[in-house]
Design a protein around this motif. Structure first.
Motif, PDB file in Angstrom:
ATOM      1  N   MET A 122       0.835  -1.181   0.000  1.00 55.79           N
ATOM      2  CA  MET A 122       0.000   0.000   0.000  1.00 55.79           C
ATOM      3  C   MET A 122       0.876   1.239   0.000  1.00 55.79           C
ATOM      4  O   MET A 122       1.949   1.245   0.567  1.00 55.79           O
ATOM      5  CB  MET A 122      -0.905   0.011   1.219  1.00 55.79           C
ATOM      6  CG  MET A 122      -1.950  -1.043   1.211  1.00 55.79           C
ATOM      7  SD  MET A 122      -3.153  -0.640   2.476  1.00 55.79           S
ATOM      8  CE  MET A 122      -3.994  -2.167   2.577  1.00 55.79           C
ATOM      9  N   ARG A 123       0.372   2.252  -0.628  1.00 55.00           N
ATOM     10  CA  ARG A 123       1.096   3.526  -0.668  1.00 55.00           C
ATOM     11  C   ARG A 123       0.566   4.442   0.429  1.00 55.00           C
ATOM     12  O   ARG A 123      -0.629   4.553   0.620  1.00 55.00           O
ATOM     13  CB  ARG A 123       0.913   4.210  -2.016  1.00 55.00           C
ATOM     14  CG  ARG A 123       1.600   3.488  -3.117  1.00 55.00           C
ATOM     15  CD  ARG A 123       1.383   4.204  -4.441  1.00 55.00           C
ATOM     16  NE  ARG A 123       1.859   3.369  -5.510  1.00 55.00           N
ATOM     17  CZ  ARG A 123       3.115   3.327  -5.919  1.00 55.00           C
ATOM     18  NH1 ARG A 123       4.016   4.095  -5.356  1.00 55.00           N
ATOM     19  NH2 ARG A 123       3.481   2.527  -6.887  1.00 55.00           N
ATOM     20  N   HIS A 124       1.493   5.099   1.098  1.00 54.52           N
ATOM     21  CA  HIS A 124       1.156   6.044   2.172  1.00 54.52           C
ATOM     22  C   HIS A 124       1.554   7.440   1.713  1.00 54.52           C
ATOM     23  O   HIS A 124       2.743   7.748   1.634  1.00 54.52           O
ATOM     24  CB  HIS A 124       1.902   5.684   3.461  1.00 54.52           C
ATOM     25  CG  HIS A 124       1.521   4.359   4.020  1.00 54.52           C
ATOM     26  ND1 HIS A 124       0.627   4.228   5.049  1.00 54.52           N
ATOM     27  CD2 HIS A 124       1.888   3.102   3.687  1.00 54.52           C
ATOM     28  CE1 HIS A 124       0.468   2.949   5.342  1.00 54.52           C
ATOM     29  NE2 HIS A 124       1.221   2.252   4.520  1.00 54.52           N
ATOM     30  N   TYR A 125       0.561   8.249   1.400  1.00 55.93           N
ATOM     31  CA  TYR A 125       0.826   9.627   1.012  1.00 55.93           C
ATOM     32  C   TYR A 125       0.791  10.509   2.252  1.00 55.93           C
ATOM     33  O   TYR A 125      -0.156  10.437   3.041  1.00 55.93           O
ATOM     34  CB  TYR A 125      -0.202  10.122  -0.010  1.00 55.93           C
ATOM     35  CG  TYR A 125       0.104   9.673  -1.419  1.00 55.93           C
ATOM     36  CD1 TYR A 125       0.882  10.463  -2.254  1.00 55.93           C
ATOM     37  CD2 TYR A 125      -0.360   8.462  -1.896  1.00 55.93           C
ATOM     38  CE1 TYR A 125       1.182  10.058  -3.547  1.00 55.93           C
ATOM     39  CE2 TYR A 125      -0.066   8.042  -3.190  1.00 55.93           C
ATOM     40  CZ  TYR A 125       0.710   8.847  -4.007  1.00 55.93           C
ATOM     41  OH  TYR A 125       1.011   8.436  -5.277  1.00 55.93           O
ATOM     42  N   PRO A 126       1.813  11.347   2.442  1.00 56.86           N
ATOM     43  CA  PRO A 126       1.811  12.241   3.606  1.00 56.86           C
ATOM     44  C   PRO A 126       0.686  13.268   3.485  1.00 56.86           C
ATOM     45  O   PRO A 126       0.368  13.729   2.387  1.00 56.86           O
ATOM     46  CB  PRO A 126       3.182  12.918   3.542  1.00 56.86           C
ATOM     47  CG  PRO A 126       3.610  12.810   2.129  1.00 56.86           C
ATOM     48  CD  PRO A 126       2.985  11.567   1.588  1.00 56.86           C
TER      49      PRO A 126
ATOM     50  N   VAL B   2      -3.599   4.520   0.248  1.00 54.90           N
ATOM     51  CA  VAL B   2      -4.424   4.133  -0.893  1.00 54.90           C
ATOM     52  C   VAL B   2      -4.358   2.622  -0.990  1.00 54.90           C
ATOM     53  O   VAL B   2      -3.339   2.002  -0.690  1.00 54.90           O
ATOM     54  CB  VAL B   2      -3.995   4.809  -2.211  1.00 54.90           C
ATOM     55  CG1 VAL B   2      -4.166   6.310  -2.136  1.00 54.90           C
ATOM     56  CG2 VAL B   2      -2.577   4.456  -2.587  1.00 54.90           C
ATOM     57  N   GLY B   3      -5.452   2.026  -1.383  1.00 53.35           N
ATOM     58  CA  GLY B   3      -5.577   0.576  -1.386  1.00 53.35           C
ATOM     59  C   GLY B   3      -4.758  -0.129  -2.453  1.00 53.35           C
ATOM     60  O   GLY B   3      -4.242   0.485  -3.390  1.00 53.35           O
ATOM     61  N   THR B   4      -4.685  -1.427  -2.311  1.00 55.11           N
ATOM     62  CA  THR B   4      -3.908  -2.263  -3.218  1.00 55.11           C
ATOM     63  C   THR B   4      -4.440  -2.181  -4.646  1.00 55.11           C
ATOM     64  O   THR B   4      -3.665  -2.129  -5.601  1.00 55.11           O
ATOM     65  CB  THR B   4      -3.902  -3.723  -2.727  1.00 55.11           C
ATOM     66  OG1 THR B   4      -3.405  -3.742  -1.389  1.00 55.11           O
ATOM     67  CG2 THR B   4      -3.035  -4.597  -3.596  1.00 55.11           C
ATOM     68  N   GLN B   5      -5.761  -2.166  -4.818  1.00 53.15           N
ATOM     69  CA  GLN B   5      -6.347  -2.069  -6.163  1.00 53.15           C
ATOM     70  C   GLN B   5      -5.889  -0.780  -6.842  1.00 53.15           C
ATOM     71  O   GLN B   5      -5.512  -0.788  -8.015  1.00 53.15           O
ATOM     72  CB  GLN B   5      -7.869  -2.112  -6.069  1.00 53.15           C
ATOM     73  CG  GLN B   5      -8.575  -2.049  -7.387  1.00 53.15           C
ATOM     74  CD  GLN B   5      -8.520  -3.332  -8.182  1.00 53.15           C
ATOM     75  OE1 GLN B   5      -8.066  -3.328  -9.318  1.00 53.15           O
ATOM     76  NE2 GLN B   5      -8.954  -4.422  -7.606  1.00 53.15           N
ATOM     77  N   VAL B   6      -5.877   0.314  -6.110  1.00 57.37           N
ATOM     78  CA  VAL B   6      -5.418   1.586  -6.666  1.00 57.37           C
ATOM     79  C   VAL B   6      -3.929   1.514  -6.976  1.00 57.37           C
ATOM     80  O   VAL B   6      -3.477   2.005  -8.013  1.00 57.37           O
ATOM     81  CB  VAL B   6      -5.739   2.761  -5.719  1.00 57.37           C
ATOM     82  CG1 VAL B   6      -5.066   4.047  -6.167  1.00 57.37           C
ATOM     83  CG2 VAL B   6      -7.249   2.949  -5.614  1.00 57.37           C
ATOM     84  N   GLU B   7      -3.182   0.887  -6.114  1.00 58.16           N
ATOM     85  CA  GLU B   7      -1.745   0.756  -6.361  1.00 58.16           C
ATOM     86  C   GLU B   7      -1.474  -0.017  -7.648  1.00 58.16           C
ATOM     87  O   GLU B   7      -0.585   0.334  -8.423  1.00 58.16           O
ATOM     88  CB  GLU B   7      -1.059   0.074  -5.174  1.00 58.16           C
ATOM     89  CG  GLU B   7       0.443   0.077  -5.307  1.00 58.16           C
ATOM     90  CD  GLU B   7       1.172  -0.210  -4.018  1.00 58.16           C
ATOM     91  OE1 GLU B   7       2.415  -0.197  -4.069  1.00 58.16           O
ATOM     92  OE2 GLU B   7       0.530  -0.434  -2.993  1.00 58.16           O
ATOM     93  N   VAL B   8      -2.251  -1.053  -7.915  1.00 60.80           N
ATOM     94  CA  VAL B   8      -2.098  -1.822  -9.146  1.00 60.80           C
ATOM     95  C   VAL B   8      -2.427  -0.947 -10.358  1.00 60.80           C
ATOM     96  O   VAL B   8      -1.736  -1.000 -11.381  1.00 60.80           O
ATOM     97  CB  VAL B   8      -2.974  -3.093  -9.107  1.00 60.80           C
ATOM     98  CG1 VAL B   8      -3.075  -3.746 -10.466  1.00 60.80           C
ATOM     99  CG2 VAL B   8      -2.428  -4.073  -8.083  1.00 60.80           C
TER     100      VAL B   8
END
Length: 139
Positions: free
Chosen positions: A1-5, A71-77
């Motif tokens: 998962m991506r972590h945006y500040p 942001v979720g895994t689906q969005v990351e893909v």
């Protein structure tokens, strides 16, 4: 998962104003830190979807700060597909021809609100000479 500040700024009405340094178009609010962070995740996903829809660059998250939104895994893909397509210098039409799919089937791969099947993602990446690797990490 991506972590945006994200930055949480107390507002004068008892809520928190939320902004994201990596995505200036993101602005939302929340009644408390938890609600603000949850709303930030949704707002960030919307901003990323808009960038993908218009063919714009999607930035990597910058250095973590005190607060971040996930942001979720689906969005990351979907982000990965978008980046790989751009890096390969291909258009969605090029990918459509390589896959032999209908236009809508290819377009769905890039719609952040559509839950794409992993076998479709694998096929698209394979058509670009790529493969996906999966890993987990302790949190």
């Amino acid at each position: 998962m991506r972590h945006y500040p994200i930055e949480l700024t107390p507002d004068d009405n008892g809520t928190f104003l939320v902004t994201c340094p990596d995505l200036p178009e993101v602005t939302t609010f929340g009644e408390d830190v938890e609600a603000a962070t949850a709303r930030a995740s949704g707002a960030i996903e919307e901003a990323l979807a808009a960038r993908a829809a218009t063919g714009r660059e999607i930035p990597e998250p910058s250095v973590p700060r005190a607060h971040s939104a996930v942001v979720g895994t689906q969005v990351e893909v979907k982000i990965l597909l978008h980046r790989r397509l751009r890096a390969a210098g291909l258009t969605r039409a090029d990918l459509q021809r390589r896959l032999g799919w209908q236009r809508e089937s290819v377009d769905r791969l890039f719609r952040f609100d559509h839950a794409s099947r992993l076998d479709r993602v694998d096929a698209a990446l394979s058509a670009m000479g790529e493969e996906i690797r999966v890993e987990t990490r302790a949190v």
